[in-house]
Write a protein that holds these residues in place. Structure first.
Motif, PDB file in Angstrom:
ATOM      1  N   VAL A  64      51.328  20.051  12.078  1.00  0.00           N
ATOM      2  CA  VAL A  64      52.684  19.642  12.458  1.00  0.00           C
ATOM      3  C   VAL A  64      52.515  18.885  13.769  1.00  0.00           C
ATOM      4  O   VAL A  64      52.109  19.461  14.776  1.00  0.00           O
ATOM      5  CB  VAL A  64      53.621  20.853  12.639  1.00  0.00           C
ATOM      6  CG1 VAL A  64      55.000  20.386  13.074  1.00  0.00           C
ATOM      7  CG2 VAL A  64      53.692  21.673  11.360  1.00  0.00           C
ATOM      8  N   LEU A  65      52.799  17.591  13.747  1.00  0.00           N
ATOM      9  CA  LEU A  65      52.581  16.760  14.927  1.00  0.00           C
ATOM     10  C   LEU A  65      53.730  16.843  15.924  1.00  0.00           C
ATOM     11  O   LEU A  65      53.500  16.938  17.130  1.00  0.00           O
ATOM     12  CB  LEU A  65      52.360  15.304  14.517  1.00  0.00           C
ATOM     13  CG  LEU A  65      51.144  15.037  13.635  1.00  0.00           C
ATOM     14  CD1 LEU A  65      51.152  13.596  13.147  1.00  0.00           C
ATOM     15  CD2 LEU A  65      49.868  15.352  14.391  1.00  0.00           C
ATOM     16  N   ALA A  66      54.972  16.772  15.424  1.00  0.00           N
ATOM     17  CA  ALA A  66      56.119  16.741  16.341  1.00  0.00           C
ATOM     18  C   ALA A  66      57.410  16.955  15.575  1.00  0.00           C
ATOM     19  O   ALA A  66      57.482  16.740  14.363  1.00  0.00           O
ATOM     20  CB  ALA A  66      56.180  15.400  17.073  1.00  0.00           C
ATOM     21  N   PHE A  67      58.452  17.373  16.327  1.00  0.00           N
ATOM     22  CA  PHE A  67      59.832  17.429  15.851  1.00  0.00           C
ATOM     23  C   PHE A  67      60.661  16.598  16.812  1.00  0.00           C
ATOM     24  O   PHE A  67      60.419  16.603  18.011  1.00  0.00           O
ATOM     25  CB  PHE A  67      60.403  18.851  15.891  1.00  0.00           C
ATOM     26  CG  PHE A  67      59.817  19.827  14.914  1.00  0.00           C
ATOM     27  CD1 PHE A  67      59.498  19.461  13.614  1.00  0.00           C
ATOM     28  CD2 PHE A  67      59.627  21.150  15.289  1.00  0.00           C
ATOM     29  CE1 PHE A  67      58.985  20.380  12.718  1.00  0.00           C
ATOM     30  CE2 PHE A  67      59.123  22.082  14.397  1.00  0.00           C
ATOM     31  CZ  PHE A  67      58.799  21.697  13.107  1.00  0.00           C
ATOM     32  N   GLU A  68      61.665  15.918  16.259  1.00  0.00           N
ATOM     33  CA  GLU A  68      62.702  15.326  17.115  1.00  0.00           C
ATOM     34  C   GLU A  68      64.039  15.667  16.499  1.00  0.00           C
ATOM     35  O   GLU A  68      64.166  15.763  15.282  1.00  0.00           O
ATOM     36  CB  GLU A  68      62.514  13.820  17.307  1.00  0.00           C
ATOM     37  CG  GLU A  68      62.782  12.956  16.112  1.00  0.00           C
ATOM     38  CD  GLU A  68      62.642  11.462  16.405  1.00  0.00           C
ATOM     39  OE1 GLU A  68      63.164  10.996  17.438  1.00  0.00           O
ATOM     40  OE2 GLU A  68      62.013  10.780  15.597  1.00  0.00           O
ATOM     41  N   ARG A  69      65.023  15.913  17.357  1.00  0.00           N
ATOM     42  CA  ARG A  69      66.345  16.235  16.820  1.00  0.00           C
ATOM     43  C   ARG A  69      66.881  15.023  16.097  1.00  0.00           C
ATOM     44  O   ARG A  69      66.796  13.902  16.581  1.00  0.00           O
ATOM     45  CB  ARG A  69      67.286  16.642  17.940  1.00  0.00           C
ATOM     46  CG  ARG A  69      66.998  18.045  18.431  1.00  0.00           C
ATOM     47  CD  ARG A  69      68.055  18.530  19.353  1.00  0.00           C
ATOM     48  NE  ARG A  69      69.074  19.229  18.585  1.00  0.00           N
ATOM     49  CZ  ARG A  69      69.855  20.158  19.093  1.00  0.00           C
ATOM     50  NH1 ARG A  69      69.751  20.484  20.354  1.00  0.00           N
ATOM     51  NH2 ARG A  69      70.750  20.750  18.352  1.00  0.00           N
ATOM     52  N   GLY A  97      58.807  17.634  26.037  1.00  0.00           N
ATOM     53  CA  GLY A  97      58.085  18.368  27.062  1.00  0.00           C
ATOM     54  C   GLY A  97      56.636  18.615  26.688  1.00  0.00           C
ATOM     55  O   GLY A  97      55.948  19.361  27.363  1.00  0.00           O
ATOM     56  N   GLY A  98      56.187  18.002  25.585  1.00  0.00           N
ATOM     57  CA  GLY A  98      54.810  18.203  25.159  1.00  0.00           C
ATOM     58  C   GLY A  98      54.584  19.591  24.578  1.00  0.00           C
ATOM     59  O   GLY A  98      53.467  19.999  24.337  1.00  0.00           O
ATOM     60  N   ASP A  99      55.696  20.311  24.371  1.00  0.00           N
ATOM     61  CA  ASP A  99      55.617  21.674  23.855  1.00  0.00           C
ATOM     62  C   ASP A  99      55.126  21.708  22.419  1.00  0.00           C
ATOM     63  O   ASP A  99      55.178  20.718  21.695  1.00  0.00           O
ATOM     64  CB  ASP A  99      57.007  22.334  23.878  1.00  0.00           C
ATOM     65  CG  ASP A  99      57.470  22.681  25.264  1.00  0.00           C
ATOM     66  OD1 ASP A  99      56.633  22.736  26.176  1.00  0.00           O
ATOM     67  OD2 ASP A  99      58.686  22.890  25.432  1.00  0.00           O
ATOM     68  N   ASP A 100      54.714  22.880  22.033  1.00  0.00           N
ATOM     69  CA  ASP A 100      54.455  23.176  20.639  1.00  0.00           C
ATOM     70  C   ASP A 100      55.751  22.859  19.893  1.00  0.00           C
ATOM     71  O   ASP A 100      56.832  23.290  20.316  1.00  0.00           O
ATOM     72  CB  ASP A 100      54.083  24.659  20.537  1.00  0.00           C
ATOM     73  CG  ASP A 100      54.139  25.215  19.135  1.00  0.00           C
ATOM     74  OD1 ASP A 100      53.884  24.465  18.180  1.00  0.00           O
ATOM     75  OD2 ASP A 100      54.429  26.420  18.997  1.00  0.00           O
ATOM     76  N   LEU A 149      59.737  24.198  20.665  1.00  0.00           N
ATOM     77  CA  LEU A 149      60.845  23.276  20.916  1.00  0.00           C
ATOM     78  C   LEU A 149      61.995  23.550  19.946  1.00  0.00           C
ATOM     79  O   LEU A 149      63.159  23.611  20.350  1.00  0.00           O
ATOM     80  CB  LEU A 149      60.342  21.840  20.775  1.00  0.00           C
ATOM     81  CG  LEU A 149      61.292  20.721  21.147  1.00  0.00           C
ATOM     82  CD1 LEU A 149      61.755  20.838  22.590  1.00  0.00           C
ATOM     83  CD2 LEU A 149      60.614  19.374  20.923  1.00  0.00           C
ATOM     84  N   LEU A 150      61.684  23.756  18.664  1.00  0.00           N
ATOM     85  CA  LEU A 150      62.708  24.071  17.675  1.00  0.00           C
ATOM     86  C   LEU A 150      63.409  25.382  18.030  1.00  0.00           C
ATOM     87  O   LEU A 150      64.636  25.473  17.941  1.00  0.00           O
ATOM     88  CB  LEU A 150      62.099  24.153  16.272  1.00  0.00           C
ATOM     89  CG  LEU A 150      63.060  24.541  15.147  1.00  0.00           C
ATOM     90  CD1 LEU A 150      64.174  23.512  15.001  1.00  0.00           C
ATOM     91  CD2 LEU A 150      62.295  24.706  13.832  1.00  0.00           C
ATOM     92  N   ALA A 151      62.656  26.373  18.458  1.00  0.00           N
ATOM     93  CA  ALA A 151      63.253  27.653  18.857  1.00  0.00           C
ATOM     94  C   ALA A 151      64.231  27.455  20.016  1.00  0.00           C
ATOM     95  O   ALA A 151      65.320  28.036  20.025  1.00  0.00           O
ATOM     96  CB  ALA A 151      62.167  28.653  19.237  1.00  0.00           C
ATOM     97  N   ARG A 152      63.845  26.608  20.979  1.00  0.00           N
ATOM     98  CA  ARG A 152      64.738  26.344  22.112  1.00  0.00           C
ATOM     99  C   ARG A 152      66.008  25.652  21.638  1.00  0.00           C
ATOM    100  O   ARG A 152      67.114  26.013  22.041  1.00  0.00           O
ATOM    101  CB  ARG A 152      64.017  25.499  23.163  1.00  0.00           C
ATOM    102  CG  ARG A 152      64.859  25.357  24.437  1.00  0.00           C
ATOM    103  CD  ARG A 152      64.163  24.556  25.505  1.00  0.00           C
ATOM    104  NE  ARG A 152      64.373  23.148  25.216  1.00  0.00           N
ATOM    105  CZ  ARG A 152      63.490  22.193  25.446  1.00  0.00           C
ATOM    106  NH1 ARG A 152      62.320  22.478  25.962  1.00  0.00           N
ATOM    107  NH2 ARG A 152      63.768  20.936  25.173  1.00  0.00           N
ATOM    108  N   TRP A 153      65.874  24.651  20.759  1.00  0.00           N
ATOM    109  CA  TRP A 153      67.055  23.946  20.250  1.00  0.00           C
ATOM    110  C   TRP A 153      67.980  24.890  19.494  1.00  0.00           C
ATOM    111  O   TRP A 153      69.194  24.831  19.631  1.00  0.00           O
ATOM    112  CB  TRP A 153      66.647  22.801  19.347  1.00  0.00           C
ATOM    113  CG  TRP A 153      65.995  21.647  20.034  1.00  0.00           C
ATOM    114  CD1 TRP A 153      66.106  21.271  21.342  1.00  0.00           C
ATOM    115  CD2 TRP A 153      65.111  20.693  19.439  1.00  0.00           C
ATOM    116  NE1 TRP A 153      65.356  20.170  21.591  1.00  0.00           N
ATOM    117  CE2 TRP A 153      64.740  19.777  20.448  1.00  0.00           C
ATOM    118  CE3 TRP A 153      64.607  20.523  18.155  1.00  0.00           C
ATOM    119  CZ2 TRP A 153      63.884  18.707  20.204  1.00  0.00           C
ATOM    120  CZ3 TRP A 153      63.744  19.457  17.911  1.00  0.00           C
ATOM    121  CH2 TRP A 153      63.392  18.561  18.928  1.00  0.00           C
TER     122      TRP A 153
END
Length: 182
Positions: free
Chosen positions: A115-120, A162-165, A169-173
């Motif tokens: 999994v490379l990245a997520f964006e909203r 933020g360069g996060d896992d 990041l998904l958990a924070r969103w």
């Protein structure tokens, strides 16, 4: 200076900031753990916000982000905080650009190495990404050839979070979305 335990005649544990023997220090530790919990990785992601961080109590686990009791269903009329994401998956030398509100479930059905990245974003954002990288698209799929421009875009998306896992990041969103609903 007295070097015996304040509660018994055993020697106080060397280095302890209070005069207690090892047995009494461990008892005190267990009491603190029971009262305040131990922060640790959850056995599985929180069903409500997706966080992986929890607090373990003798009575069970709480999510450290949204304080949901692990294993309990959401209150009537509530569901997990929905957050649509555009995701970037790598499988061998290809990258998939897709969208989902439930990445774990979606990825279970997809071959991928990373999994490379997520964006909203929802389908609108996904379609913009497909248009931008149309010259790399494998016809009839959401898979794209890897090239420096696409990799640079993925790096920018990851850095913007933020360069996060991506999962953190998904958990924070999800936690933020849950907080806004309350």
């Amino acid at each position: 200076m007295d070097t015996t335990c304040a509660l018994c005649d055993s020697p106080a544990h060397p280095g302890a900031s209070i005069r207690l023997c090892l047995t009494h220090l461990l008892e005190a530790h267990d009491l603190v753990d029971a009262e305040f919990g131990v922060t640790d990785a959850l056995p599985s992601p929180c069903a409500f916000c997706g966080s992986r961080l929890g607090v373990r109590y003798p009575s069970g686990w709480l999510c450290a982000v949204c304080e949901w009791r692990v294993g309990e269903p959401p209150p009537e009329g509530q569901a997990a905080s929905r957050v649509d994401v555009v995701y970037y998956l790598r499988f061998r030398d290809r990258i998939k650009i897709g969208t989902t509100a439930n990445p774990a479930q979606r990825f279970a059905a997809l071959p991928h190495d990373e999994v490379l990245a997520f964006e909203r974003g929802d389908r609108t954002v996904e379609l913009r990404r497909h248009d931008r990288f149309a010259h790399l698209r494998i016809p009839g799929t959401e898979w794209f050839e890897t090239d420096p421009d696409l990799l640079a875009h993925v790096d920018r998306v990851r850095s913007a979070g933020g360069g996060d896992d991506p999962w953190a990041l998904l958990a924070r969103w999800r936690s933020e979305a849950a907080a806004l609903r309350v």
